[in-house]
Design a protein around this motif. Structure first.
Motif, PDB file in Angstrom:
ATOM      1  N   ARG A   3      -8.125 -24.331  26.331  1.00 10.69           N
ATOM      2  CA  ARG A   3      -9.258 -23.752  24.839  1.00 10.69           C
ATOM      3  C   ARG A   3      -9.152 -24.881  24.363  1.00 10.69           C
ATOM      4  O   ARG A   3      -9.962 -24.712  23.016  1.00 10.69           O
ATOM      5  CB  ARG A   3      -8.723 -22.959  24.673  1.00 10.69           C
ATOM      6  CG  ARG A   3      -9.579 -21.709  25.420  1.00 10.69           C
ATOM      7  CD  ARG A   3      -9.213 -19.817  25.016  1.00 10.69           C
ATOM      8  NE  ARG A   3      -8.331 -19.455  24.855  1.00 10.69           N
ATOM      9  CZ  ARG A   3      -7.964 -18.419  23.849  1.00 10.69           C
ATOM     10  NH1 ARG A   3      -8.844 -17.211  24.425  1.00 10.69           N
ATOM     11  NH2 ARG A   3      -6.734 -17.978  24.104  1.00 10.69           N
ATOM     12  N   GLU A  59      -9.152 -10.200  21.069  1.00  8.03           N
ATOM     13  CA  GLU A  59      -9.511 -11.131  21.216  1.00  8.03           C
ATOM     14  C   GLU A  59      -7.647 -12.013  20.226  1.00  8.03           C
ATOM     15  O   GLU A  59      -7.573 -12.552  20.404  1.00  8.03           O
ATOM     16  CB  GLU A  59     -10.765 -11.308  20.810  1.00  8.03           C
ATOM     17  CG  GLU A  59     -11.190 -12.635  20.875  1.00  8.03           C
ATOM     18  CD  GLU A  59     -10.884 -13.581  22.074  1.00  8.03           C
ATOM     19  OE1 GLU A  59     -11.339 -14.847  22.091  1.00  8.03           O
ATOM     20  OE2 GLU A  59     -11.359 -13.206  22.881  1.00  8.03           O
ATOM     21  N   LEU A  61      -5.449 -14.660  21.127  1.00  5.32           N
ATOM     22  CA  LEU A  61      -5.761 -16.272  21.000  1.00  5.32           C
ATOM     23  C   LEU A  61      -4.568 -16.446  20.086  1.00  5.32           C
ATOM     24  O   LEU A  61      -3.643 -17.354  20.187  1.00  5.32           O
ATOM     25  CB  LEU A  61      -6.249 -16.213  19.825  1.00  5.32           C
ATOM     26  CG  LEU A  61      -8.219 -15.873  20.287  1.00  5.32           C
ATOM     27  CD1 LEU A  61      -8.797 -15.834  18.939  1.00  5.32           C
ATOM     28  CD2 LEU A  61      -8.642 -17.709  21.024  1.00  5.32           C
ATOM     29  N   ASP A 100      -1.591 -17.631  22.741  1.00  8.99           N
ATOM     30  CA  ASP A 100      -1.665 -18.985  22.650  1.00  8.99           C
ATOM     31  C   ASP A 100      -2.041 -19.886  21.964  1.00  8.99           C
ATOM     32  O   ASP A 100      -2.839 -21.357  21.865  1.00  8.99           O
ATOM     33  CB  ASP A 100      -3.148 -18.784  23.478  1.00  8.99           C
ATOM     34  CG  ASP A 100      -3.589 -19.062  24.758  1.00  8.99           C
ATOM     35  OD1 ASP A 100      -2.230 -19.430  24.944  1.00  8.99           O
ATOM     36  OD2 ASP A 100      -4.870 -19.113  25.146  1.00  8.99           O
ATOM     37  N   LEU A 154      -3.582 -19.903  18.838  1.00 11.77           N
ATOM     38  CA  LEU A 154      -4.319 -19.793  18.568  1.00 11.77           C
ATOM     39  C   LEU A 154      -5.104 -18.970  17.262  1.00 11.77           C
ATOM     40  O   LEU A 154      -5.039 -17.806  17.509  1.00 11.77           O
ATOM     41  CB  LEU A 154      -6.378 -19.998  19.186  1.00 11.77           C
ATOM     42  CG  LEU A 154      -5.750 -21.553  20.307  1.00 11.77           C
ATOM     43  CD1 LEU A 154      -6.650 -21.722  21.752  1.00 11.77           C
ATOM     44  CD2 LEU A 154      -6.041 -22.798  19.953  1.00 11.77           C
ATOM     45  N   THR A 190      -8.514 -17.001  15.222  1.00 16.88           N
ATOM     46  CA  THR A 190      -9.564 -16.500  15.426  1.00 16.88           C
ATOM     47  C   THR A 190     -10.592 -17.367  14.728  1.00 16.88           C
ATOM     48  O   THR A 190     -11.624 -17.400  15.732  1.00 16.88           O
ATOM     49  CB  THR A 190      -9.468 -14.530  13.996  1.00 16.88           C
ATOM     50  OG1 THR A 190      -9.426 -14.808  13.125  1.00 16.88           O
ATOM     51  CG2 THR A 190      -8.604 -14.115  15.086  1.00 16.88           C
TER      52      THR A 190
END
Length: 457
Positions: A276, A385, A389, A392, A394, A396
């Motif tokens: 991603r 989600e 994220l 990882d 990341l 939102t």
């Protein structure tokens, strides 16, 4: 009999409006746990999802699968309650608690109505901090996992997936072996192994808790501080690093798992893809996935299903991992057309970015943009989600940026993205009757190895 009036003109579907992923309130508890709180009015069944960084690559080699056994046993006995007592307490308050593992770590999920959030938090923390891993419960979960392994080996689709990771990834990489462990490693797991893994991994350091639902009237930060005070951080704790997903040197080949008499052939094909963090963004890859293999109208099913009747459906697309990713295609075809179906699929995947039309890319982008709000309409989807994220690295905002990119996607960027990761050296696993192997070999698409289903099992 009444006569129906002539149908009027079809309604015009409006272009998708701008949409953003819900924005949370963020705070960090005194024990170091990062919290994301999503207030979603009207959703009175709250979803609490806790992500603890404990990558599968950190499991001891000889007892791989211990993470899954540990997670399954978290609510099967604590210092205060037996497994039956915990089950009764959860049921009495309408609380659902589940724990599992993924590539990046341990996930604990709790669903509860808002008025019982205090009790739900107390029981979750009790399982996190006081789990005792009774010998009998661990042995039972080990037996269940061994039964699951046997079932996976008997199911053609699961067997194809297992053979694919064993072929695609370097044997030294954790990704080449089942996430829940093999028969050999799981058979070695004891209660002591589960306790040791729990002590080594289940800490708030680096963890994230997402709470989503109607938070009206809930003093959430105070509730969390009270409940989670018993879950203390460990300053010296360093989570293991994740699997790099290194591809095997000989991955570019075809493996035919022989199951004599099979009337279908299970197909699992894959090659390298992006994660991603790709420079082109994640949006183009979601659009490409849908256009090439994400619906009955996508390129693959349009040919293999609608035109030729080889299959009920094959799904294909890009799958991200914590490091790198994959493009995969999987599904089953009629056994007698194994060779023709594989040839047609590979011919489709030989396309270049310039072969993708503006119309099909616009259709795929429109579908993805229009359905994004629906995919994240529930508190469970939002919390899940957010945790994925966070593990990882990341935020939102990544989802909002991706949907915005899809909504305004330049077709040439999608074409560039396809060419950037277009496969030419596929790993192909076929599970079926190997009488078709000679025809597959004649396609000239790579080395074809035949293995028995008994060996693969």
């Amino acid at each position: 009999m009444s006569t129906l009036s002539a149908a009027g003109p079809r309604p015009v579907v409006a272009e998708p409006a701008p949409w953003s992923f819900p924005q949370p309130d963020r705070f960090v508890l005194s024990n170091g746990l990062a919290v994301q709180a999503f207030d979603m009015p009207g959703q009175h069944v709250l979803s609490l999802q806790l992500g603890i960084p404990a990558p599968l690559a950190g499991e001891p080699l000889e007892v791989e699968g211990v993470g899954l056994i540990m997670a399954r046993c978290l609510d099967l006995g604590t210092a205060r309650h037996t497994a039956d007592e915990l089950a009764e307490l959860l049921a009495r308050k309408g609380i659902a608690l589940h724990a599992g593992v993924g590539e990046r770590g341990v996930i604990v999920e709790v669903d509860t109505i808002s008025r019982n959030v205090s009790e739900a938090l107390d029981l979750m923390v009790e399982c996190l901090t006081e789990a005792t891993f009774p010998e009998a419960e661990v042995r039972r979960e080990v037996r269940h996992r061994l039964a699951d392994i046997g079932q996976d080996k008997a199911d053609p689709a699961s067997l194809a997936s297992l053979e694919f990771i064993a072929t695609y990834f370097d044997p030294k990489d954790r990704a080449s072996r089942p996430g829940g462990g093999s028969h050999e490693s799981v058979s070695q797991i004891t209660a002591e192994h589960a306790r040791a893994y729990h002590a080594a991994t289940v800490h708030p350091d680096g963890a994230v808790l997402a709470v989503a639902g109607d938070l009206t009237g809930i003093a959430l930060q105070e509730e969390l501080e009270r409940a989670l005070a018993a879950w203390s951080s460990v300053p010296s704790h360093q989570p293991a690093t994740g699997s790099q997903g290194t591809r095997a040197a000989d991955a570019g080949r075809i493996v035919f798992v022989d199951r004599p008499g099979s009337v279908q052939t299970e197909l699992h094909l894959g090659g390298p893809g992006p994660d991603r963090g790709d420079p082109l963004g994640w949006g183009p890859y979601q659009v490409l996935s849908f256009a090439i293999g994400g619906s009955p109208h996508a390129r693959i099913d349009r040919v293999l299903r609608e035109e030729r009747g080889y299959t009920y459906g094959i799904r294909a697309g890009f799958r991200h991992r914590s490091h790198g990713g994959l493009f995969t295609a999987l599904g089953s075809v009629r056994g007698e057309v194994t060779v023709e179906a594989l040839e047609a699929l590979l011919d489709i995947l030989d396309l270049r970015g310039s072969d993708l039309t503006d119309a099909e890319l616009a259709h795929a982008a429109g579908y993805q943009a229009r359905t994004a709000p629906g995919r994240f309409a529930t508190c469970e989807a939002v919390a899940g989600e957010a945790v994925s994220l966070a593990l990882d690295g990341l935020d939102t905002d990544f989802v909002s940026r991706t949907v915005a990119q899809i909504r305004t996607l330049d077709p040439d960027v999608a074409r560039q993205a396809w060419d950037r990761h277009r496969g030419t050296d596929w790993t192909v696993v076929l599970v079926g009757d190997a009488e078709h192997a000679a025809g597959v070999r004649a396609l000239g698409r790579g080395v074809v190895d035949i293995v028995s289903a008994m060996r693969a099992e």
